[in-house]
Write a protein that holds these residues in place. Structure first.
Motif, PDB file in Angstrom:
ATOM      1  N   LEU A   1       0.833  -1.202   0.000  1.00  0.00           N
ATOM      2  CA  LEU A   1       0.000   0.000   0.000  1.00  0.00           C
ATOM      3  C   LEU A   1       0.868   1.253   0.000  1.00  0.00           C
ATOM      4  O   LEU A   1       0.572   2.229  -0.691  1.00  0.00           O
ATOM      5  N   ARG A   2       1.945   1.232   0.761  1.00  0.00           N
ATOM      6  CA  ARG A   2       2.890   2.359   0.774  1.00  0.00           C
ATOM      7  C   ARG A   2       3.446   2.591  -0.628  1.00  0.00           C
ATOM      8  O   ARG A   2       3.543   3.731  -1.085  1.00  0.00           O
ATOM      9  N   LEU A   3       3.830   1.513  -1.295  1.00  0.00           N
ATOM     10  CA  LEU A   3       4.376   1.615  -2.643  1.00  0.00           C
ATOM     11  C   LEU A   3       3.339   2.185  -3.608  1.00  0.00           C
ATOM     12  O   LEU A   3       3.661   3.049  -4.438  1.00  0.00           O
ATOM     13  N   ALA A   4       2.101   1.746  -3.496  1.00  0.00           N
ATOM     14  CA  ALA A   4       1.044   2.250  -4.368  1.00  0.00           C
ATOM     15  C   ALA A   4       0.834   3.749  -4.175  1.00  0.00           C
ATOM     16  O   ALA A   4       0.719   4.506  -5.150  1.00  0.00           O
ATOM     17  N   PHE A   5       0.773   4.196  -2.926  1.00  0.00           N
ATOM     18  CA  PHE A   5       0.622   5.629  -2.649  1.00  0.00           C
ATOM     19  C   PHE A   5       1.832   6.419  -3.154  1.00  0.00           C
ATOM     20  O   PHE A   5       1.696   7.518  -3.696  1.00  0.00           O
ATOM     21  N   TYR A   6       3.018   5.871  -2.969  1.00  0.00           N
ATOM     22  CA  TYR A   6       4.241   6.554  -3.386  1.00  0.00           C
ATOM     23  C   TYR A   6       4.287   6.718  -4.903  1.00  0.00           C
ATOM     24  O   TYR A   6       4.593   7.800  -5.430  1.00  0.00           O
ATOM     25  N   LEU A   7       3.968   5.660  -5.625  1.00  0.00           N
ATOM     26  CA  LEU A   7       3.935   5.734  -7.093  1.00  0.00           C
ATOM     27  C   LEU A   7       2.845   6.671  -7.577  1.00  0.00           C
ATOM     28  O   LEU A   7       3.033   7.415  -8.546  1.00  0.00           O
TER      29      LEU A   7
ATOM     30  N   GLU B   1      26.727   1.277  -5.201  1.00  0.00           N
ATOM     31  CA  GLU B   1      26.781  -0.188  -5.202  1.00  0.00           C
ATOM     32  C   GLU B   1      26.458  -0.754  -3.825  1.00  0.00           C
ATOM     33  O   GLU B   1      25.772  -1.757  -3.698  1.00  0.00           O
ATOM     34  N   THR B   2      26.935  -0.083  -2.787  1.00  0.00           N
ATOM     35  CA  THR B   2      26.634  -0.514  -1.422  1.00  0.00           C
ATOM     36  C   THR B   2      25.147  -0.333  -1.132  1.00  0.00           C
ATOM     37  O   THR B   2      24.499  -1.225  -0.590  1.00  0.00           O
ATOM     38  N   TRP B   3      24.623   0.834  -1.497  1.00  0.00           N
ATOM     39  CA  TRP B   3      23.205   1.120  -1.243  1.00  0.00           C
ATOM     40  C   TRP B   3      22.299   0.204  -2.058  1.00  0.00           C
ATOM     41  O   TRP B   3      21.219  -0.162  -1.620  1.00  0.00           O
ATOM     42  N   TRP B   4      22.726  -0.115  -3.273  1.00  0.00           N
ATOM     43  CA  TRP B   4      21.895  -0.931  -4.159  1.00  0.00           C
ATOM     44  C   TRP B   4      21.622  -2.292  -3.536  1.00  0.00           C
ATOM     45  O   TRP B   4      20.560  -2.870  -3.713  1.00  0.00           O
ATOM     46  N   LYS B   5      22.593  -2.797  -2.781  1.00  0.00           N
ATOM     47  CA  LYS B   5      22.467  -4.100  -2.159  1.00  0.00           C
ATOM     48  C   LYS B   5      21.600  -4.079  -0.912  1.00  0.00           C
ATOM     49  O   LYS B   5      21.144  -5.114  -0.439  1.00  0.00           O
ATOM     50  N   GLN B   6      21.365  -2.873  -0.384  1.00  0.00           N
ATOM     51  CA  GLN B   6      20.520  -2.763   0.799  1.00  0.00           C
ATOM     52  C   GLN B   6      19.062  -2.952   0.406  1.00  0.00           C
ATOM     53  O   GLN B   6      18.682  -2.832  -0.753  1.00  0.00           O
ATOM     54  N   ASP B   7      18.252  -3.182   1.389  1.00  0.00           N
ATOM     55  CA  ASP B   7      16.829  -3.454   1.159  1.00  0.00           C
ATOM     56  C   ASP B   7      16.098  -2.270   0.572  1.00  0.00           C
ATOM     57  O   ASP B   7      15.197  -2.433  -0.226  1.00  0.00           O
ATOM     58  N   GLY B   8      16.415  -1.049   0.975  1.00  0.00           N
ATOM     59  CA  GLY B   8      15.712   0.140   0.475  1.00  0.00           C
ATOM     60  C   GLY B   8      14.363   0.329   1.137  1.00  0.00           C
ATOM     61  O   GLY B   8      13.374   0.604   0.473  1.00  0.00           O
ATOM     62  N   ASP B   9      14.294   0.180   2.450  1.00  0.00           N
ATOM     63  CA  ASP B   9      13.036   0.287   3.178  1.00  0.00           C
ATOM     64  C   ASP B   9      12.539   1.719   3.284  1.00  0.00           C
ATOM     65  O   ASP B   9      11.481   1.959   3.838  1.00  0.00           O
ATOM     66  N   HIS B  10      13.273   2.697   2.764  1.00  0.00           N
ATOM     67  CA  HIS B  10      12.875   4.088   2.913  1.00  0.00           C
ATOM     68  C   HIS B  10      11.733   4.491   1.998  1.00  0.00           C
ATOM     69  O   HIS B  10      11.190   5.559   2.124  1.00  0.00           O
ATOM     70  N   ALA B  11      11.350   3.645   1.075  1.00  0.00           N
ATOM     71  CA  ALA B  11      10.323   4.013   0.086  1.00  0.00           C
ATOM     72  C   ALA B  11       8.967   4.143   0.711  1.00  0.00           C
ATOM     73  O   ALA B  11       8.589   3.543   1.637  1.00  0.00           O
TER      74      ALA B  11
END
Length: 166
Positions: free
Chosen positions: A40-46, A156-166
């Motif tokens: 739902l967060r992703l849908a609102f963000y997009l 490259e380091t960040w890309w491997k992280q989960d990216g929970d900030h979205a």
């Protein structure tokens, strides 16, 4: 003689249409911030980005009608440049705030602009507008390349992280 302020007095980006898009995008962004299930967060963000980009494109289309020259060429160039600039801002924000989603969205929008330029604009736009659109788009691609090469190790380091900030 053409003017950027039409007889009705509406100013580009200073009218009810753009204000409505801006408020809707902010509301959707806040909804994305507070929503609990991740999909739902992703849908609102997009949706927030879609509404904001749509509002910007509406202003560019309106602006194209106010300028001298062939409307379709000017409109197409402004649309391409607006989407490319928005994509670059997403990439920069993705790098600055370590958000993989923004980087992916930005790169996806750049891919859409490339396809649009090479499949549609090449055949539709007049030469001078084609040169301007391709030139500015080339500069935006160079800026994107600079950001990625300058911060390559971090990305490259960040890309491997989960990216929970979205």
């Amino acid at each position: 003689t053409p003017t950027l302020i039409p007889p009705g007095g509406e100013i580009a980006f200073g009218n009810a249409r753009f204000l409505a898009a801006l408020v809707a995008a902010i509301a959707l962004g806040l909804s994305a911030w507070w929503a609990q299930p991740k999909p739902l967060r992703l849908a609102f963000y997009l949706a927030a980005h879609s509404v904001m980009l749509f509002g910007l494109l509406q202003e560019m289309i309106e602006l194209a009608g106010r300028l001298d020259g062939p409307y379709s060429s000017i409109r197409s160039a402004l649309i391409s440049l607006t989407v490319a600039a928005y994509a670059l801002l997403l990439i920069v924000a993705g790098v600055a705030y370590r958000m993989a989603l923004n980087r992916i969205l930005g790169l996806g929008l750049l891919a859409v602009v490339i396809l649009k330029l090479y499949l549609l604009d090449v055949w539709m736009m007049q030469l001078v507008y084609r040169v301007i659109a391709f030139g500015v788009f080339g500069l935006l691609l160079l800026a994107t390349s600079f950001v990625y090469s300058r911060y390559r190790a971090s990305i490259e380091t960040w890309w491997k992280q989960d990216g929970d900030h979205a």
